[in-house]
Design a protein around this motif. Sequence first.
Motif, PDB file in Angstrom:
ATOM      1  N   ILE A   1      -9.566   5.442  -8.360  1.00  0.00           N
ATOM      2  CA  ILE A   1      -9.442   4.280  -7.595  1.00  0.00           C
ATOM      3  C   ILE A   1     -10.535   4.123  -6.709  1.00  0.00           C
ATOM      4  O   ILE A   1     -11.128   2.915  -6.284  1.00  0.00           O
ATOM      5  CB  ILE A   1      -8.122   4.433  -6.664  1.00  0.00           C
ATOM      6  N   ASN A   2     -11.369   5.063  -6.235  1.00  0.00           N
ATOM      7  CA  ASN A   2     -12.350   4.868  -5.036  1.00  0.00           C
ATOM      8  C   ASN A   2     -13.772   4.164  -5.804  1.00  0.00           C
ATOM      9  O   ASN A   2     -14.462   3.247  -5.402  1.00  0.00           O
ATOM     10  CB  ASN A   2     -13.326   6.269  -4.526  1.00  0.00           C
ATOM     11  N   ASP A   3     -13.960   4.479  -7.347  1.00  0.00           N
ATOM     12  CA  ASP A   3     -14.936   3.803  -8.184  1.00  0.00           C
ATOM     13  C   ASP A   3     -14.572   2.183  -8.173  1.00  0.00           C
ATOM     14  O   ASP A   3     -15.531   1.344  -8.147  1.00  0.00           O
ATOM     15  CB  ASP A   3     -14.836   4.568  -9.400  1.00  0.00           C
ATOM     16  N   SER A   4     -13.304   2.175  -8.364  1.00  0.00           N
ATOM     17  CA  SER A   4     -13.049   0.734  -8.793  1.00  0.00           C
ATOM     18  C   SER A   4     -12.953  -0.229  -7.573  1.00  0.00           C
ATOM     19  O   SER A   4     -13.270  -1.301  -7.773  1.00  0.00           O
ATOM     20  CB  SER A   4     -11.575   0.597  -9.399  1.00  0.00           C
ATOM     21  N   LEU A   5     -12.628   0.339  -6.415  1.00  0.00           N
ATOM     22  CA  LEU A   5     -12.704  -0.299  -5.061  1.00  0.00           C
ATOM     23  C   LEU A   5     -14.080  -0.655  -4.720  1.00  0.00           C
ATOM     24  O   LEU A   5     -14.624  -1.840  -4.233  1.00  0.00           O
ATOM     25  CB  LEU A   5     -12.129   0.480  -3.870  1.00  0.00           C
ATOM     26  N   ARG A   6     -15.038   0.491  -5.132  1.00  0.00           N
ATOM     27  CA  ARG A   6     -16.360   0.179  -4.829  1.00  0.00           C
ATOM     28  C   ARG A   6     -16.823  -1.031  -5.731  1.00  0.00           C
ATOM     29  O   ARG A   6     -17.795  -1.672  -5.237  1.00  0.00           O
ATOM     30  CB  ARG A   6     -17.351   1.319  -5.075  1.00  0.00           C
ATOM     31  N   ARG A   7     -16.315  -1.067  -7.001  1.00  0.00           N
ATOM     32  CA  ARG A   7     -16.906  -1.792  -7.776  1.00  0.00           C
ATOM     33  C   ARG A   7     -16.367  -3.484  -7.728  1.00  0.00           C
ATOM     34  O   ARG A   7     -17.280  -4.520  -7.552  1.00  0.00           O
ATOM     35  CB  ARG A   7     -16.447  -1.759  -9.237  1.00  0.00           C
ATOM     36  N   HIS A   8     -15.012  -3.438  -7.067  1.00  0.00           N
ATOM     37  CA  HIS A   8     -14.543  -4.956  -7.205  1.00  0.00           C
ATOM     38  C   HIS A   8     -14.294  -5.174  -5.452  1.00  0.00           C
ATOM     39  O   HIS A   8     -13.906  -6.420  -5.335  1.00  0.00           O
ATOM     40  CB  HIS A   8     -13.350  -5.030  -7.871  1.00  0.00           C
ATOM     41  N   ALA A   9     -14.464  -4.173  -4.629  1.00  0.00           N
ATOM     42  CA  ALA A   9     -14.257  -4.805  -3.053  1.00  0.00           C
ATOM     43  C   ALA A   9     -15.243  -4.211  -2.369  1.00  0.00           C
ATOM     44  O   ALA A   9     -16.423  -4.793  -1.936  1.00  0.00           O
ATOM     45  CB  ALA A   9     -12.903  -4.001  -2.852  1.00  0.00           C
ATOM     46  N   ALA A  10     -15.255  -2.845  -1.912  1.00  0.00           N
ATOM     47  CA  ALA A  10     -16.287  -2.336  -1.130  1.00  0.00           C
ATOM     48  C   ALA A  10     -16.188  -0.635  -1.058  1.00  0.00           C
ATOM     49  O   ALA A  10     -15.017  -0.356  -1.696  1.00  0.00           O
ATOM     50  CB  ALA A  10     -16.098  -2.736   0.106  1.00  0.00           C
ATOM     51  N   PRO A  11     -17.105  -0.020  -0.742  1.00  0.00           N
ATOM     52  CA  PRO A  11     -16.968   1.423  -0.820  1.00  0.00           C
ATOM     53  C   PRO A  11     -15.656   1.919   0.133  1.00  0.00           C
ATOM     54  O   PRO A  11     -15.440   1.193   1.321  1.00  0.00           O
ATOM     55  CB  PRO A  11     -18.325   2.044  -0.245  1.00  0.00           C
TER      56      PRO A  11
END
Length: 876
Positions: free
Chosen positions: A612-622
């Motif tokens: 989830i953290n990797d995906s949030l970083r990719r599509h939203a923010a760290p």
Amino acid sequence: MNQTMAKQNPNRSAKLFVRFSIFLAVGLCVLTGSAQVQNRTEMEQAIRLFNEGNFADAITLGKTVVEKLGKFSTQEEWPILIAKSQMAIGEYSEALNTIDKALEQFPSSIRVRWLGEEVCRFNNDVGRSMKLTLEIGELAARSSWRFRDAPNQIVLGKYFLKQKADAKEVLDSFFYPVRDRNPRDPEVFRAIGELALEKHDYGLAAENFARVVELRPEDTNALSRLAESYLPSNSEKANEAIKKALAIDAKHVDSLLIVVDQQISSENYSAAKLALDEVLTVNPKHPDGWAYRAVIAHLENEPGNEGKFRGLALQDWSGNPRVDHLIGRELSQKYRFKESETYQRRSLIYDKDYLPAKMQLAHDLLRLGQDLEGWKLADEVFDADEYSTAAHNLVTLRDQISGFRTFERDGFVVRMDANEAEIYGERVLDLLSRAKKALCAKYDSKLETPIFVEIFPRQSDFAIRTFGMPGGAGFLGVCFGRLITMNSPAAQGARLTSWESVLWHEFCHVVTLQKTKNKMPRWLSEGISVYEEKLADPAWGESLSLQYSKMMLGDDLTPVSQLSGAFLRPASPLHLQFAYFESSLVVEYLVQEFGIESVLKVLEDLSYGTPINDSLRRHAAPVDFIDKKFAEFAKTRAEAFAPRGNWDEVDAPPGASAADLAKWNAAHPNNLAGLLAEAKQCLTEENWTTAVASLEKVIRLSPEAKPAYPMLAKAYREMGQSEKEFKTLETLAELEADSVELFTRLLEITSLNGDWEKNKRFARRLLALNPLLSAPHRYLSIAAEKTDDEQALIESLGVLVKMDPLDAADVNFRLALVLHRTKRLALAKRHAIMALEHAPRYRDAHALLLKIVQEQAQSENRAEPDSPSRPKKESP
């Protein structure tokens, strides 16, 4: 005759043999108490070292004593303690060597053989392990007089349990007699506790492990088992027991494994890995330690490591069925039921009679919609172990739900109580179809169908179907991906929640869980479902409140990166509800800041196993950035609840009068809690005018302060200001969906005022809360008649006739009238006859029936003689 009986029950002969063996083993036994150890001080020191986790020192001390006692020693306790210590640190071959030497010195020992059975398995020598087990039975049958002391009787009880003896017989023949004669022997209470824990009798288990701890406070193993006993019902006591065990031994393996399990449930995988490092420092070969590492590797999408860690878990006992069962069980708790199914089937390849795997597989299959095999496995477990509460509960439930009515539409299979299905079954299907149309399109989700929905009129049945055991009183519904289980209004008790909001919430889980292949964190899953509830109906779901605002402005806001853990061990039921609310607020923040498209991309990533953290970083923010910015967002939202409000805690004395509270409020202007407290006291003192003033001020400060509205409406009603009462309640209805009193009062007012359109609307709102009440159906039928809404009239009267009304004749007659008007003559005739059955002299019903019969005759006369047409089947 005997052959027929054996054929019907293949276990019967074995059970009779076991029962006869028990008789021989017990004999005319007079228990003599625990074996007396000459050098008791040294043994107590060794036990203390063992409990503190100083296994190397315990081994050294044990070997020193054994050497000192020499080959003529009669104290088999020492090699047993040495071997247990060696097993604890993974020295399996050394433990086997200790067992071999002990058997040379104590050739008739069943206690050494019982431990040796486990030691041999962890040396991959299953054949010898089975041989040692057989020798125990042979020795007990040949020389039962040797084994009449307490330690040996306990071993014999465990042996017969392994031979599938009746659990109650073992308790009555071995454990309870030992307990009665040795009330201060901790080992017998440990044995009873282990048996109870295995059978999921957590109350009995807790009682006996607590007794072990009372007798031996430093017993870390007993403390960890006590924690396991408390976990299903009392997490606070469970955590207290774990803390005590870890205070004695900071690396106590069983306690650390409970911590690991909790950390995995909280999705705190880094902390779980740290705890597992501690476990594997103590025992580098611990199978559960490596099995948990395999679980985390699976959840972090590392299939290579998953296989590697599983291999390490099986390195010393390649056929250990527990390893695959444990991995699968943990994945099942993460809703990975298909993956768990695979692991449970692997476990059963190693041991086809391993009941924990068979029971877990039954649960997994039932959650996957594979009912035939699931129920069959539950039966098999119950046949093999009639004292398994999990199997007993499930088999009993199957008998209960066999009377459910099943109906299908639009890819849904709904099962519910037959009587309830008659009342609101169609409403269930209508709502599911609406939700499917709205949510599948929004989230671009193509569902694997059918979707199973089971609605239970008894909370205990819901809990057993959902969790495998009674409990779970705070849960209204649960989604497993293709299966939704939920309580009906009848199961909710006095405090109701809209069943429509619950079903919408759970179906949203279906959409998101299937889209992500059940690979989404708890906070995101719950957050989206609550968020979508609010979009579907602003009165549904969790709303910002005075209490939530204070929590957000205080220390109760959980960082997004840790939010899933807030669901596992909430400080109170309020904190659990707050976790749902906060999760929905995070989703609102993400949509507002990054757009719904970014959320959809995150869900897509999760389906491929992206963390989830990797995906949030990719599509939203760290995630660190999100933690910080969301906290600011939440604080701003909380402050906006009452921008001019005062948040001081009310510290008025107990029993304060309205005048006292007024003085406090004067010193703390605009304090919502204080104004509400003053208004409540004013209502008690029947000071309506002052109550109104305080409550109107609360609403000016915060229009979303729901507690103010019912009190304000009451004050207006007492003052005879019915129009203001109605307006107040109408406003509340826009914020509140879960109050029977609110909608009942609105129905009363709109009925008196002749406002039939609003009356229909509020009747439907009450039906969304509890369709099992007759009142909303009655109001709806009257309003439908007043507004010529024939469809609503047919629906409401059609339900009322099934609720066994006191005025059954009138209800059937009214239904017959509207069916007649809509040319549904066959059904109209049926209900006219039913009206006459209840009131044979009902003249209007006679007249209507005659008219219907005449019209049917005319219709038949108009039909062509050779016409193949037949009257169509009609349904209200």
